[in-house]
Design an enzyme around this catalytic site. Structure first.
Site, PDB file in Angstrom:
ATOM      1  N   GLU A  87      15.606  31.241  45.588  1.00 14.91           N
ATOM      2  CA  GLU A  87      14.703  30.758  44.620  1.00 14.91           C
ATOM      3  C   GLU A  87      13.958  32.429  44.744  1.00 14.91           C
ATOM      4  O   GLU A  87      12.560  32.854  45.601  1.00 14.91           O
ATOM      5  CB  GLU A  87      13.068  30.085  45.308  1.00 14.91           C
ATOM      6  CG  GLU A  87      13.436  29.029  45.321  1.00 14.91           C
ATOM      7  CD  GLU A  87      12.620  28.045  45.329  1.00 14.91           C
ATOM      8  OE1 GLU A  87      11.291  28.187  46.465  1.00 14.91           O
ATOM      9  OE2 GLU A  87      12.845  26.589  45.133  1.00 14.91           O
ATOM     10  N   GLU A 113      19.036  20.535  40.767  1.00 14.71           N
ATOM     11  CA  GLU A 113      17.994  19.928  41.240  1.00 14.71           C
ATOM     12  C   GLU A 113      16.767  19.448  40.487  1.00 14.71           C
ATOM     13  O   GLU A 113      15.947  19.366  40.936  1.00 14.71           O
ATOM     14  CB  GLU A 113      16.407  20.728  42.188  1.00 14.71           C
ATOM     15  CG  GLU A 113      17.611  21.253  43.575  1.00 14.71           C
ATOM     16  CD  GLU A 113      15.963  22.726  43.899  1.00 14.71           C
ATOM     17  OE1 GLU A 113      15.539  22.149  44.367  1.00 14.71           O
ATOM     18  OE2 GLU A 113      17.098  22.978  44.838  1.00 14.71           O
TER      19      GLU A 113
END
Length: 545
Positions: free
Chosen positions: A322, A423
């Site tokens: 991220e 995900e």
């Protein structure tokens, strides 16, 4: 997803807008044709050139608004918000966040309609989506954001219903071209003999996250074993788990999960070596963050400890999770540390594919995580010597819209790197709609040539990070979303039967993967396995009978 006129519920350029804010003033303008944007994704029309300028804004909440015709918005329908946003010229500006919202029932509920990072001198497309559970008594569109004093421009804002059926028809044709191949099995004789071809596995992996708790649940293990090809650990490989306190290493949980996956024959993605977001960094690392040399030392130690222990065990690693949303290590060790993490990981475990991984890139509603910004990050890493091996899109989505996802995939594919949905979970309380939403994302991913796999972020009720995203109920029964997942897997699995023709051949068109063929003749049966790889030309395989 081109829309018809009947599907449009809100379509304006300069008419009907009202100012929002005590000193906001609106004026109607026309853009220089040379500066008009290209046709928007799934928009179905060219930009008009007419726009409304909101000036005199005293607060961030100030902007412009307009009512939606009563009864136009229907419940359980996914709507797209499309149009172009810009801001007036401002010296030194790097862009400002402008958002669209839909206020329903006299403002008692505010629905997110998307956001963009608007820049002076260019038009940015907005790509929002929303859905209502009930028919509103009234509704209105608001355009707000950007700091006080910044003039906001809006062109051709539209709201229209998506058409899943039409999009899925397009995607099925695309899937046939991208994922299937003509196959010729040449037997050199045995004309008329019966042939049965069965696909054993698909060349496109579908996986899920697991953890130490769920592998103790027989219902979870049964569904995982029968319906998934890969795994990823939910938390057990993260640094805050393996070294919650400095020097006290815990790899026992990861080892147990690896043993479980080895027995099940499932490859495992490595998630993740580092996490760039401050809130996901353990306290002892934050405590030494002020000491550059000491922090760099523990970063190097962790790389050696983790990758040295598991060399060759994980085909993929998410290196610094991220980075579009966090800068913990870069802020303390400099921007070059991100590429260093990749370089060191490649040195310690040379055979692994190293991924960037982030969220909201595929949704088109996060100004911090656009495909363009993701590509810029990847280029910067590569310029620093990072061997970026793949792009991870997390896919924690709500109300997905197909052409927006495809647009992001198209842009990211220009890097020539493989893309994985790493995900995936789709959150929706209504199980039937959840099944539809899950199908949107899976079909878009499967039909896109740059995507090489999809990982769900769990599938069982009570065992997932996001609520209302599960495919299997806590008692092991499969809900509508889970059944849709199974049906798609079945649709993407080839099964052919027939007879060897007069030329001694059996022809079929099949998905990439491994197969077994059974030939039945007067003297008995013959079994043989083969693999269908990606390719445009027919695959001709010799078979001895």
């Amino acid at each position: 997803m081109a829309c018809t006129h009947q599907e449009v519920v809100f379509d304006v350029n300069t008419v009907g807008w009202a100012p929002f804010g005590p000193r906001t003033a609106l004026s109607m303008r026309n853009e220089d044709p040379a500066r008009l944007p290209a046709t928007a994704v799934g928009h179905g029309q060219k930009p008009s050139g007419g726009y409304v300028l909101a000036a005199g804004r005293d607060q961030e909440e100030d902007g412009l608004c307009q009512a939606i015709s009563p009864g136009a918005l229907k419940p359980r329908v996914t709507y797209r918000v499309a149009g172009w946003i810009s801001v007036a010229a401002e010296e030194g500006s790097q862009g400002h966040r402008v958002r669209v919202s839909i206020r329903v029932d006299d403002g008692r509920r505010v629905v997110d309609g998307g956001a963009v990072c608007a820049e002076a001198g260019r038009w940015t497309e907005i790509k929002g989506a929303f859905r209502l559970s009930e028919s509103p008594s009234n509704a209105a569109v608001y355009v707000q954001g950007a700091p006080a004093g910044v003039d906001v421009k809006v062109m051709d804002l539209r709201i229209f219903a998506t058409d899943r059926k039409a999009r899925f028809s397009q995607l099925k044709d695309k899937t046939d071209k991208v994922r299937k191949r003509d196959v010729v099995l040449s037997f050199g004789g045995a004309s008329g003999a019966f042939v049965r071809v069965v696909q054993l596995d698909n060349g496109f992996p579908l996986g899920t996250c697991i953890n130490s708790t769920v592998i103790q649940d027989p219902a979870f293990v049964d569904f995982f074993t029968n319906h998934f090809d890969w795994a990823v650990f939910e938390n057990e490989l993260k640094w805050y788990w393996t070294e919650a306190r400095r020097g006290q290493l815990n790899y026992a949980d990861a080892d147990r999960l690896l043993d479980f996956c080895d027995l099940a024959g499932k490859p495992v993605r490595g998630h993740c070596i580092f996490w760039a977001v401050d809130g996901d960094v353990q306290q002892w690392i934050k405590d030494i963050g002020h000491d550059r040399d000491q922090l760099m030392s523990v970063v190097q130690e962790h790389l050696q400890s983790l990758l040295g222990r598991y060399t060759g065990r994980f085909p993929h690693y998410d290196v610094n999770n991220e980075m579009l949303h966090g800068r913990f290590y870069r802020d303390r060790l400099g921007d070059n540390v991100a590429a260093l993490m990749f370089r060191e990981a490649a040195r310690i475990d040379p055979g692994v594919l190293l991924f960037v991984n982030d969220y909201n890139v595929e949704c088109g509603n996060d100004p911090n995580a656009t495909p363009e910004k993701y590509i810029e990050l990847i280029r910067e890493l590569q310029q620093g010597g990072a061997q970026v091996g793949g792009i991870g899109l997390q896919g924690h989505v709500t109300n997905p819209v197909g052409e927006v996802i495809c647009d992001a995939l198209d842009k990211l594919s220009t890097t020539d790197l493989p893309i994985w949905i790493t995900e995936l979970d789709v959150c929706e309380p209504d199980e039937a709609l959840r099944a539809d939403d899950l199908e949107v994302v899976l079909r878009e991913a499967y039909a896109h040539p740059a995507v090489q796999g999809v990982m769900l972020w769990g599938f069982m009720q009570g065992q997932m990070w996001r609520q209302d995203a599960f495919l299997v109920n806590s008692d092991g029964t499969v809900n509508d979303a889970g059944q849709r997942f199974i049906e798609l897997r079945r649709e993407w699995t080839s099964d052919a039967r027939g007879h060897i023709d007069g030329d001694g051949q059996f022809k079929f068109r099949g998905f990439e993967g491994t197969y077994v063929v059974q030939v039945t003749t007067a003297t008995g049966k013959m079994l043989k396995t083969f693999t269908v790889d990606k390719g445009d030309a027919p695959l001709v395989l010799g078979m001895d009978v």
